[in-house]
Motif scaffolding. Sequence first.
Motif, mmCIF file in Angstrom:
data_model
loop_
_atom_site.group_PDB
_atom_site.id
_atom_site.type_symbol
_atom_site.label_atom_id
_atom_site.label_comp_id
_atom_site.label_asym_id
_atom_site.label_seq_id
_atom_site.Cartn_x
_atom_site.Cartn_y
_atom_site.Cartn_z
ATOM 1 N N TYR A 270 0.835 -1.200 0.000
ATOM 2 C CA TYR A 270 0.000 0.000 0.000
ATOM 3 C C TYR A 270 0.876 1.260 0.000
ATOM 4 O O TYR A 270 0.649 2.195 -0.764
ATOM 5 C CB TYR A 270 -0.895 -0.033 1.256
ATOM 6 C CG TYR A 270 -1.762 1.164 1.438
ATOM 7 C CD1 TYR A 270 -2.841 1.394 0.582
ATOM 8 C CD2 TYR A 270 -1.517 2.070 2.478
ATOM 9 C CE1 TYR A 270 -3.650 2.500 0.763
ATOM 10 C CE2 TYR A 270 -2.327 3.185 2.660
ATOM 11 C CZ TYR A 270 -3.385 3.398 1.797
ATOM 12 O OH TYR A 270 -4.172 4.492 1.970
ATOM 13 N N GLU A 271 1.912 1.233 0.809
ATOM 14 C CA GLU A 271 2.809 2.397 0.926
ATOM 15 C C GLU A 271 3.522 2.666 -0.404
ATOM 16 O O GLU A 271 3.697 3.815 -0.803
ATOM 17 C CB GLU A 271 3.872 2.166 2.019
ATOM 18 C CG GLU A 271 3.339 2.170 3.438
ATOM 19 C CD GLU A 271 2.545 0.919 3.785
ATOM 20 O OE1 GLU A 271 2.790 -0.161 3.169
ATOM 21 O OE2 GLU A 271 1.664 0.984 4.666
ATOM 22 N N GLU A 272 3.933 1.590 -1.051
ATOM 23 C CA GLU A 272 4.669 1.746 -2.302
ATOM 24 C C GLU A 272 3.795 2.437 -3.364
ATOM 25 O O GLU A 272 4.253 3.341 -4.074
ATOM 26 C CB GLU A 272 5.078 0.346 -2.792
ATOM 27 C CG GLU A 272 6.220 0.339 -3.771
ATOM 28 C CD GLU A 272 6.582 -1.090 -4.206
ATOM 29 O OE1 GLU A 272 6.233 -2.071 -3.513
ATOM 30 O OE2 GLU A 272 7.215 -1.199 -5.261
ATOM 31 N N TYR A 273 2.548 1.990 -3.450
ATOM 32 C CA TYR A 273 1.650 2.593 -4.443
ATOM 33 C C TYR A 273 1.355 4.053 -4.081
ATOM 34 O O TYR A 273 1.381 4.932 -4.949
ATOM 35 C CB TYR A 273 0.343 1.790 -4.553
ATOM 36 C CG TYR A 273 -0.586 2.317 -5.631
ATOM 37 C CD1 TYR A 273 -0.230 2.239 -6.981
ATOM 38 C CD2 TYR A 273 -1.801 2.906 -5.301
ATOM 39 C CE1 TYR A 273 -1.068 2.726 -7.978
ATOM 40 C CE2 TYR A 273 -2.647 3.402 -6.295
ATOM 41 C CZ TYR A 273 -2.275 3.312 -7.629
ATOM 42 O OH TYR A 273 -3.102 3.805 -8.610
ATOM 43 N N CYS A 274 1.089 4.314 -2.795
ATOM 44 C CA CYS A 274 0.787 5.696 -2.363
ATOM 45 C C CYS A 274 1.950 6.625 -2.685
ATOM 46 O O CYS A 274 1.755 7.757 -3.129
ATOM 47 C CB CYS A 274 0.477 5.736 -0.866
ATOM 48 S SG CYS A 274 -1.123 5.025 -0.496
ATOM 49 N N GLU A 275 3.157 6.133 -2.455
ATOM 50 C CA GLU A 275 4.346 6.939 -2.752
ATOM 51 C C GLU A 275 4.402 7.268 -4.253
ATOM 52 O O GLU A 275 4.708 8.388 -4.642
ATOM 53 C CB GLU A 275 5.592 6.148 -2.317
ATOM 54 C CG GLU A 275 6.883 6.932 -2.319
ATOM 55 C CD GLU A 275 6.769 8.252 -1.557
ATOM 56 O OE1 GLU A 275 6.144 8.279 -0.464
ATOM 57 O OE2 GLU A 275 7.280 9.270 -2.073
#
Length: 374
Positions: free
Chosen positions: A15-20
């Motif tokens: 999730y963090e990777e996509y948000c970044e």
Amino acid sequence: MSERINVTRSSMPSYEEYCEEIRDLWDSRWLTNMGEKHERLQRALAQYLEVETVQLLTNGHMAIELSMQALGLQGEVITTPFTFASTTHAIVRSGLTPVFCDINSEDFTLNASQIEQLITEKTCAILPVHVYGNICQVEKIEQIANRYHLKVIYDAAHAFGVRYKGCGIANWGDASCFSFHATKVFHTIEGGAVCFRREAYRTKLSQLRNFGINGEDSVDEIGTNGKMSEFCAAMGLCNLKHIKDEFEKRKIAAVRYRTNLSSISGLYLNPIQANVETNYAYFPVIIDPVLFGGDRDRILAELKENGVIGRKYFYPLTNAYACFQGKYCPEQTPVALETSRKVLTLPLYADLSLTDVDRICEIILSSRNKGVKQ
Ligand SMILES: *Cc1c(COP(=O)(O)O)cnc(C)c1O
């Protein structure tokens, strides 16, 4: 009770990777129309697929329809009925006539030695499909296409990242069409791409995917909206970083299936193709009901009772669809017809554990001769 196992499960970045990856879209407000992520993904994919250029689209179906339009096809297209609805629909929706050629029983792709007998003065192209990560007889098809001046469009929806003789598969044919649908080996949620060998068609496709617009005051093609959004391209950028891992995990599960099922009487696994680095897109099994002691539909039902969802890819054949009733004759492609009645594709995805693979195989084996009245 174990958890339900579907035939596939979409791989996702954290999730963090996509948000970044999508964070800067809130500053730029450039959400679609060939933005920065779109351009970056096109370049990254061209490099990954070892081709000059990749052109992104909304989905794989659009890739097939628009590449046929870009090539200016008219008349008959020789193709396979052993495919997903999209392939045949794209031909018919483009005002072209599909002419169905049978498949090879070993790899389920178009039987190249039967193409020539189907060529008429109306034939304009061949549209073969790479199936399950197996590739078509690309050299034979190229020879025939050259001899008769036909275009070749590959439906490469199952062949993302597949290499043949050390070279990306999209280097064969005039065009290769990929699907980046959520259920595919590599995905952008919804998405697709086409790789054209020749420059002239690429320019045309760029125009066609954007309503045929050719500069501020000029629209000179009847195009459509085939653009990929920045959010989809961002998903692709994230997923591409993990593609090696994706293939390796799929391979481990596929190898285990092979070990468990390869010497079972009545089960047929397609041979591993020479000189091909596959992507382990699907794991098909052909079931001979007599030798095995139970038919495909019984095994499918047995799996379902145990929470495992297999799929009849591809059943029915596209030339047997209700929407084409009376137009085509599935009996004219007997190998495809028989395969469609005997094939079962088993669950295969990166997160599938070996414990689950073993459990699936046990369910299949224990279904043998079950329910057969003595
Ligand atoms: C998935 C698929 C398509 C269509 O791709 P979409 O991205 O879903 O439009 C076409 N052909 C084959 C063989 C497919 O598996």
